[in-house]
Design a protein around this motif. Structure first.
Motif, PDB file in Angstrom:
ATOM      1  N   MET A 224      -1.752  12.243  94.926  1.00  0.00           N
ATOM      2  CA  MET A 224      -2.959  12.893  94.836  1.00  0.00           C
ATOM      3  C   MET A 224      -2.677  14.211  93.808  1.00  0.00           C
ATOM      4  N   TYR A 225      -1.369  14.776  93.718  1.00  0.00           N
ATOM      5  CA  TYR A 225      -1.035  15.954  92.912  1.00  0.00           C
ATOM      6  C   TYR A 225      -0.910  15.283  91.371  1.00  0.00           C
ATOM      7  N   LYS A 226      -0.835  13.825  91.103  1.00  0.00           N
ATOM      8  CA  LYS A 226      -0.562  13.412  89.823  1.00  0.00           C
ATOM      9  C   LYS A 226      -2.102  13.201  89.372  1.00  0.00           C
ATOM     10  N   LYS A 227      -2.892  13.171  90.143  1.00  0.00           N
ATOM     11  CA  LYS A 227      -4.426  13.132  89.886  1.00  0.00           C
ATOM     12  C   LYS A 227      -4.871  14.364  89.750  1.00  0.00           C
ATOM     13  N   TYR A 228      -4.350  15.416  90.372  1.00  0.00           N
ATOM     14  CA  TYR A 228      -4.689  17.082  90.005  1.00  0.00           C
ATOM     15  C   TYR A 228      -4.306  17.367  88.864  1.00  0.00           C
ATOM     16  N   LYS A 229      -2.972  16.873  88.417  1.00  0.00           N
ATOM     17  CA  LYS A 229      -2.385  17.182  86.989  1.00  0.00           C
ATOM     18  C   LYS A 229      -3.298  16.613  86.003  1.00  0.00           C
ATOM     19  N   ASP A 230      -3.744  15.487  86.201  1.00  0.00           N
ATOM     20  CA  ASP A 230      -4.496  14.838  85.097  1.00  0.00           C
ATOM     21  C   ASP A 230      -5.893  15.530  84.953  1.00  0.00           C
ATOM     22  N   ILE A 231      -6.435  16.149  86.142  1.00  0.00           N
ATOM     23  CA  ILE A 231      -7.701  16.902  86.079  1.00  0.00           C
ATOM     24  C   ILE A 231      -7.421  18.116  85.408  1.00  0.00           C
ATOM     25  N   GLU A 232      -6.118  18.929  85.670  1.00  0.00           N
ATOM     26  CA  GLU A 232      -5.825  20.092  85.068  1.00  0.00           C
ATOM     27  C   GLU A 232      -5.558  19.910  83.479  1.00  0.00           C
ATOM     28  N   GLU A 233      -5.080  18.924  83.171  1.00  0.00           N
ATOM     29  CA  GLU A 233      -5.153  18.600  81.550  1.00  0.00           C
ATOM     30  C   GLU A 233      -6.496  18.352  81.038  1.00  0.00           C
ATOM     31  N   LYS A 234      -7.333  17.769  81.616  1.00  0.00           N
ATOM     32  CA  LYS A 234      -8.709  17.133  81.092  1.00  0.00           C
ATOM     33  C   LYS A 234      -9.964  17.895  81.256  1.00  0.00           C
ATOM     34  N   GLU A 235      -9.953  18.608  82.294  1.00  0.00           N
ATOM     35  CA  GLU A 235     -11.361  19.292  82.640  1.00  0.00           C
ATOM     36  C   GLU A 235     -11.258  20.619  82.662  1.00  0.00           C
ATOM     37  N   GLN A 236     -10.504  21.394  81.970  1.00  0.00           N
ATOM     38  CA  GLN A 236     -10.823  22.940  81.901  1.00  0.00           C
ATOM     39  C   GLN A 236     -11.930  23.411  81.076  1.00  0.00           C
ATOM     40  N   LEU A 237     -12.724  24.136  81.569  1.00  0.00           N
ATOM     41  CA  LEU A 237     -14.145  24.644  81.032  1.00  0.00           C
ATOM     42  C   LEU A 237     -14.204  26.019  80.727  1.00  0.00           C
ATOM     43  N   TRP A 238     -14.787  26.479  79.621  1.00  0.00           N
ATOM     44  CA  TRP A 238     -14.713  27.941  79.547  1.00  0.00           C
ATOM     45  C   TRP A 238     -15.639  28.074  78.258  1.00  0.00           C
ATOM     46  N   GLU A 239     -16.168  29.368  78.223  1.00  0.00           N
ATOM     47  CA  GLU A 239     -16.594  29.862  77.057  1.00  0.00           C
ATOM     48  C   GLU A 239     -16.147  31.050  76.594  1.00  0.00           C
ATOM     49  N   GLU A 240     -15.899  31.408  75.335  1.00  0.00           N
ATOM     50  CA  GLU A 240     -15.465  32.543  74.616  1.00  0.00           C
ATOM     51  C   GLU A 240     -16.755  33.124  73.874  1.00  0.00           C
ATOM     52  N   TYR A 241     -16.664  34.523  73.858  1.00  0.00           N
ATOM     53  CA  TYR A 241     -17.733  35.252  73.216  1.00  0.00           C
ATOM     54  C   TYR A 241     -16.967  36.476  72.562  1.00  0.00           C
ATOM     55  N   MET A 242     -17.248  36.568  71.181  1.00  0.00           N
ATOM     56  CA  MET A 242     -16.587  37.619  70.283  1.00  0.00           C
ATOM     57  C   MET A 242     -15.270  37.668  70.356  1.00  0.00           C
ATOM     58  N   MET A 243     -14.479  36.565  70.679  1.00  0.00           N
ATOM     59  CA  MET A 243     -12.970  36.743  70.721  1.00  0.00           C
ATOM     60  C   MET A 243     -12.270  36.582  69.462  1.00  0.00           C
ATOM     61  N   GLU A 244     -12.969  36.406  68.095  1.00  0.00           N
ATOM     62  CA  GLU A 244     -12.284  36.008  66.935  1.00  0.00           C
ATOM     63  C   GLU A 244     -11.489  37.432  66.647  1.00  0.00           C
ATOM     64  N   ASP A 245     -11.980  38.609  66.935  1.00  0.00           N
ATOM     65  CA  ASP A 245     -11.162  39.574  66.298  1.00  0.00           C
ATOM     66  C   ASP A 245     -10.852  40.639  67.567  1.00  0.00           C
ATOM     67  N   ALA A 246     -10.778  40.303  68.660  1.00  0.00           N
ATOM     68  CA  ALA A 246     -10.912  41.195  70.052  1.00  0.00           C
ATOM     69  C   ALA A 246      -9.731  41.520  70.272  1.00  0.00           C
ATOM     70  N   GLU A 247      -9.517  42.953  70.553  1.00  0.00           N
ATOM     71  CA  GLU A 247      -8.219  43.428  71.118  1.00  0.00           C
ATOM     72  C   GLU A 247      -8.033  43.643  72.548  1.00  0.00           C
ATOM     73  N   TYR A 248      -9.472  43.643  73.082  1.00  0.00           N
ATOM     74  CA  TYR A 248      -9.444  43.585  74.770  1.00  0.00           C
ATOM     75  C   TYR A 248     -10.427  42.598  74.909  1.00  0.00           C
ATOM     76  N   ALA A 249     -10.241  41.776  76.085  1.00  0.00           N
ATOM     77  CA  ALA A 249     -11.157  40.946  76.693  1.00  0.00           C
ATOM     78  C   ALA A 249     -11.516  40.829  78.133  1.00  0.00           C
ATOM     79  N   PHE A 250     -12.758  40.944  78.449  1.00  0.00           N
ATOM     80  CA  PHE A 250     -13.276  40.733  79.967  1.00  0.00           C
ATOM     81  C   PHE A 250     -13.019  39.295  80.280  1.00  0.00           C
TER      82      PHE A 250
END
Length: 352
Positions: A224-250
């Motif tokens: 199962m943990y081999k499967k979880y490692k596969d999920i960790e590698e392939k299924e991370q999802l996020w959005e970035e907003y105004m991070m190009e020049d950011a010095e701080y990040a929420f």
């Protein structure tokens, strides 16, 4: 494609039906009652089955049975109801049964209150049942994303044979926004040749939850943990907003991220270089979003509708707990943009 103005809970239920969900079992609890209400009305129209179970415990075990038979099945509840379902979620995980579970979070602990909160992060992301396991946990930031993630959730559940939790605060379920029901990118899914359909030419299948031999159970967990490692590698999802020049990040998710986005607009007008990282997958946590930031980011400011349950994951992602600050409200109180702005200014020390 035409957009339709819908309430969040109803949009979630319609998205599940569009994704092929044909069995829903649940039990009433605010602030998600419109989910089963919509299913009760609409699911029979497409040949599906709606069951109002006698309890949350019964509901999750009905999902277990439907999933074992190969059906796309879903349940929904809110915080204390999800707590009651945890044993069944653990059973689904051990049996490798695909299912979608929606949690429209309310304040806690205990019965708490019915107002929106994000206080179930630990329960759903770190695991509320016993044993070594993970569930995929997705968190929408708006109603269109809730629709899309429900549909994607069924694909992920079938692809990895695992429960998928949609973790949203009650505000997402109660607000209204225009949505469209576009189909997700279809995955190449394995056949459900493990399903208990009674149509396998006499071949016997069995759904197991009990392992009497320690070596067998260990081998299962390692696999199962081999499967979880596969999920960790392939299924991370996020959005970035105004991070190009950011010095701080929420760092924020769900309704808290909507508040943060408003705060960023005001701070940017004053010259502060700040953006945000919004996790859409809480497990696997999007650690890739924090990689290669180097010395560009001076501080991450974690904003939550809880007492800071996501903070540890942010600390691990940026590999420095001293880089992470936290502000949050709890008990069903939604943090205000001005609170976030004033806190961020204190952290940034007036530097622009």
């Amino acid at each position: 494609m035409t957009k339709v103005l819908m309430k969040g809970n109803e949009a979630v239920a319609k998205a599940a039906i569009e994704a092929g969900c044909r069995l829903f079992a649940g039990y009433p609890i605010t602030p998600q009652n419109e989910v089963p209400e919509y299913f009760a009305k609409e699911l029979p129209k497409v040949g599906g089955v709606f069951i109002q179970a006698e309890s949350e415990v019964a509901a999750i075990n009905m999902i277990y049975g439907a999933a074992a038979a190969g059906a796309r099945a879903m349940t929904s509840s809110s915080s204390p109801g999800i707590a009651l379902k945890q044993e069944g979620i653990g059973y689904l995980t051990k049996a490798e049964m695909p299912a979608v579970i929606v949690n429209m979070m309310r304040g806690g602990p205990g019965l708490g209150g019915i107002q929106p909160s994000q206080s179930d992060y630990h329960m759903c992301v770190k695991g509320g049942a016993n044993g070594d396991y993970h569930n995929i946990v997705l968190s929408p930031g708006n109603l269109q994303e809730a629709v899309d993630l429900i549909m994607e959730g069924f694909e992920l559940a079938d692809a990895y044979r695992t429960p998928v939790i949609i973790l949203a605060d009650g505000m997402i379920g109660q607000m209204m926004e225009p949505v469209e029901f576009r189909q997700p990118k279809k995955r190449e899914l394995p056949p459900k040749d493990w399903a208990l359909t009674g149509k396998n030419g006499g071949e016997k299948h069995c759904v197991l939850n009990l392992e009497m031999e320690p070596l067998d159970l260990e081998a299962f967990n390692v696999r199962m943990y081999k499967k979880y490692k596969d999920i960790e590698e392939k299924e991370q999802l996020w959005e970035e907003y105004m991070m190009e020049d950011a010095e701080y990040a929420f760092v924020a998710y769900g309704t808290a991220a909507r508040v943060v986005k408003s705060a960023i607009g005001s701070l940017r007008k004053e010259g502060y270089k700040i953006g945000y990282i919004r996790p859409k997958s809480l497990w696997p946590f999007p650690v890739k979003a924090f990689e290669n930031r180097g010395n560009n980011i001076k501080k991450y400011i974690c904003v939550e509708l809880s007492m800071g349950q996501m903070v540890d994951d942010v600390c691990l992602a940026c590999n420095d707990k001293n880089m992470v600050e936290f502000i949050g409200r709890t008990g069903g109180i939604v943090i205000k943009p001005q609170e976030v702005i004033e806190f961020a200014k204190r952290i940034m020390g007036g530097v622009k």
